[in-house]
Design a protein around this motif. Structure first.
Motif, PDB file in Angstrom:
ATOM      1  N   SER A   4      -4.266  37.164 -27.388  1.00 29.04           N
ATOM      2  CA  SER A   4      -4.007  37.463 -25.993  1.00 29.04           C
ATOM      3  C   SER A   4      -4.263  38.928 -25.736  1.00 29.04           C
ATOM      4  N   SER A   5      -4.667  39.238 -24.536  1.00 32.62           N
ATOM      5  CA  SER A   5      -4.933  40.627 -24.193  1.00 32.62           C
ATOM      6  C   SER A   5      -3.684  41.358 -23.758  1.00 32.62           C
ATOM      7  N   GLN A   6      -2.560  40.656 -23.639  1.00 33.58           N
ATOM      8  CA  GLN A   6      -1.329  41.284 -23.219  1.00 33.58           C
ATOM      9  C   GLN A   6      -0.784  42.141 -24.344  1.00 33.58           C
ATOM     10  N   ALA A   7      -0.332  43.337 -23.980  1.00 30.85           N
ATOM     11  CA  ALA A   7       0.141  44.277 -24.991  1.00 30.85           C
ATOM     12  C   ALA A   7       1.557  43.931 -25.404  1.00 30.85           C
ATOM     13  N   HIS A 120       0.020  28.291 -25.552  1.00 31.33           N
ATOM     14  CA  HIS A 120      -0.366  28.212 -26.958  1.00 31.33           C
ATOM     15  C   HIS A 120      -0.789  29.580 -27.495  1.00 31.33           C
ATOM     16  N   GLU A 121      -1.571  30.311 -26.736  1.00 29.66           N
ATOM     17  CA  GLU A 121      -2.004  31.635 -27.175  1.00 29.66           C
ATOM     18  C   GLU A 121      -0.820  32.582 -27.331  1.00 29.66           C
ATOM     19  N   ALA A 122       0.158  32.460 -26.447  1.00 29.16           N
ATOM     20  CA  ALA A 122       1.359  33.294 -26.567  1.00 29.16           C
ATOM     21  C   ALA A 122       2.165  32.911 -27.800  1.00 29.16           C
ATOM     22  N   ALA A 123       2.196  31.617 -28.120  1.00 27.69           N
ATOM     23  CA  ALA A 123       2.994  31.154 -29.259  1.00 27.69           C
ATOM     24  C   ALA A 123       2.409  31.610 -30.585  1.00 27.69           C
ATOM     25  N   PRO A 132      12.018  31.249 -27.797  1.00 29.24           N
ATOM     26  CA  PRO A 132      12.688  31.547 -26.513  1.00 29.24           C
ATOM     27  C   PRO A 132      11.753  32.216 -25.507  1.00 29.24           C
ATOM     28  N   GLN A 133      10.926  33.146 -25.973  1.00 29.89           N
ATOM     29  CA  GLN A 133      10.011  33.826 -25.063  1.00 29.89           C
ATOM     30  C   GLN A 133       8.962  32.871 -24.500  1.00 29.89           C
ATOM     31  N   CYS A 134       8.455  31.966 -25.352  1.00 27.40           N
ATOM     32  CA  CYS A 134       7.436  31.013 -24.894  1.00 27.40           C
ATOM     33  C   CYS A 134       8.017  29.989 -23.921  1.00 27.40           C
ATOM     34  N   TYR A 135       9.237  29.564 -24.180  1.00 28.99           N
ATOM     35  CA  TYR A 135       9.858  28.588 -23.269  1.00 28.99           C
ATOM     36  C   TYR A 135      10.115  29.218 -21.898  1.00 28.99           C
ATOM     37  N   LYS A 136      10.580  30.445 -21.901  1.00 29.58           N
ATOM     38  CA  LYS A 136      10.784  31.157 -20.623  1.00 29.58           C
ATOM     39  C   LYS A 136       9.444  31.373 -19.919  1.00 29.58           C
ATOM     40  N   TYR A 137       8.412  31.666 -20.698  1.00 32.89           N
ATOM     41  CA  TYR A 137       7.073  31.844 -20.131  1.00 32.89           C
ATOM     42  C   TYR A 137       6.578  30.557 -19.492  1.00 32.89           C
ATOM     43  N   PHE A 184      -1.549  27.996 -37.064  1.00 27.80           N
ATOM     44  CA  PHE A 184      -2.320  29.064 -36.433  1.00 27.80           C
ATOM     45  C   PHE A 184      -1.833  30.480 -36.758  1.00 27.80           C
ATOM     46  N   THR A 185      -0.700  30.626 -37.395  1.00 27.36           N
ATOM     47  CA  THR A 185      -0.201  31.982 -37.649  1.00 27.36           C
ATOM     48  C   THR A 185      -0.132  32.248 -39.148  1.00 27.36           C
ATOM     49  N   PRO A 186      -0.319  33.499 -39.573  1.00 30.56           N
ATOM     50  CA  PRO A 186      -0.249  33.824 -41.002  1.00 30.56           C
ATOM     51  C   PRO A 186       1.185  33.840 -41.490  1.00 30.56           C
TER      52      PRO A 186
END
Length: 302
Positions: A4-7, A120-123, A132-137, A184-186
């Motif tokens: 994601s391009s979000q910082a 998905h990209e945020a997760a 919690p952050q993804c569910y709120k998103y 998808f994550t290391p």
């Protein structure tokens, strides 16, 4: 690793990622995002245009054609061999299938597709737990597409449709959230080391002082080789440091000599005590034996 391009806050570590065959391999990851809150925005026509949706309608009778078309749009041409791309293609395909079953319009389908893709990209942008952050998103995104509040929101889904979309995302994505994270994550490995200021430096000074002891001394009996690097370090030392080291070395030699003398005296004393005990035992045995002979000795037979 960032999708994601979000910082967001970042960290570093050693990661284990999955290759195309699903096997784990070790990588050094220097750009690891930490969980953070995400800002929702209107996403209509972000990923699928009207032309894309019309082309998908034409190809919908053949599942393979649909998946290959999606792969060409999102550069996932190796989805048949790459497991991560296979999971993504399935996620996109079943999202479109849900939209068709729910009789969503082209605008609603495009928005829903982008909402799920963005979640998905945020997760998977961080290996840490960000449920919690993804569910709120997700809730903010659905609200953003359900309330008319230009330019921050658009009334694209009605109350019933928003509820239907929420239930689908929860049941299809968040129910398998940990599986998506695993694929998808290391996997991070944290190596921690401590450096206590002062203690380590003093220990290194003691070691250097021991190495500078005179070769062949009576205290150690070892020979220390002086290298060119040591000679250069000695040349760089100030007169005060040399004088201090000489005093310390002199004191160490005195203590070592005293320890050696004490040890030799103790050994000599123990030897004398042991000899006295052995002599007293022999005298006792000679006195108790008949005829003054040592026990166990026999006379010659006639």
């Amino acid at each position: 690793m960032t999708l994601s391009s979000q910082a967001g806050p970042r960290s570093a570590g050693i990661a284990t990622t999955a290759d195309s065959e699903g096997f784990r391999k070790v990588n050094v990851v220097t750009d690891v995002k930490l969980p953070h809150d995400l800002k929702a925005k209107v996403m209509i026509w972000n990923d699928l245009t009207l032309e894309n949706l019309l082309e998908l309608d034409v190809k919908w009778h053949n599942v393979n054609d649909v998946k290959e078309y999606l792969a060409s749009i999102f550069n996932l041409e190796t989805f048949k061999d790459n497991k991560q791309e296979t999971v993504l293609i399935d996620l996109y395909y079943y999202t479109l299938q849900f939209s068709r079953k729910s009789n969503f319009t082209s605008e609603q389908t495009s928005a829903l597709f982008s909402v799920i893709k963005s979640i998905h990209e945020a997760a998977v942008e961080t290996p840490f737990n960000n449920l919690p952050q993804c569910y709120k998103y997700m809730k903010d995104l659905i609200l953003c597409h359900s309330v008319k509040r230009p330019p921050f929101g658009i009334e694209l889904f009605g109350p019933e449709e928003a509820k239907l979309v929420s239930e689908y995302i929860v049941n299809s994505y968040f129910r398998h959230f940990k599986l998506y994270k695993f694929v998808f994550t290391p996997k991070l490995q944290l190596d921690v080391s401590f450096n206590y200021k002062g203690i380590y430096e003093s220990g290194s000074e003691v070691v250097s002082e021991e190495q500078e002891s005179k070769p062949g001394t009576a205290a150690t009996g070892l020979t220390v080789e002086v290298t060119e690097a040591d000679e250069e370090e000695e040349e760089d030392e100030t007169p005060a440091m040399k004088e201090l080291k000489a005093i310390i070395q002199e004191e160490l030699d005195k203590h070592l000599q005293q320890m050696k003398s004490t040890l030799e005296e103790n050994i000599k004393t123990n030897d004398e005590a042991m000899n006295q005990k052995l002599q007293s035992i022999e005298e006792t045995q000679m006195a108790t034996a008949p005829g003054g002979k040592r026990p166990g000795s026999k006379g010659k037979k006639k």
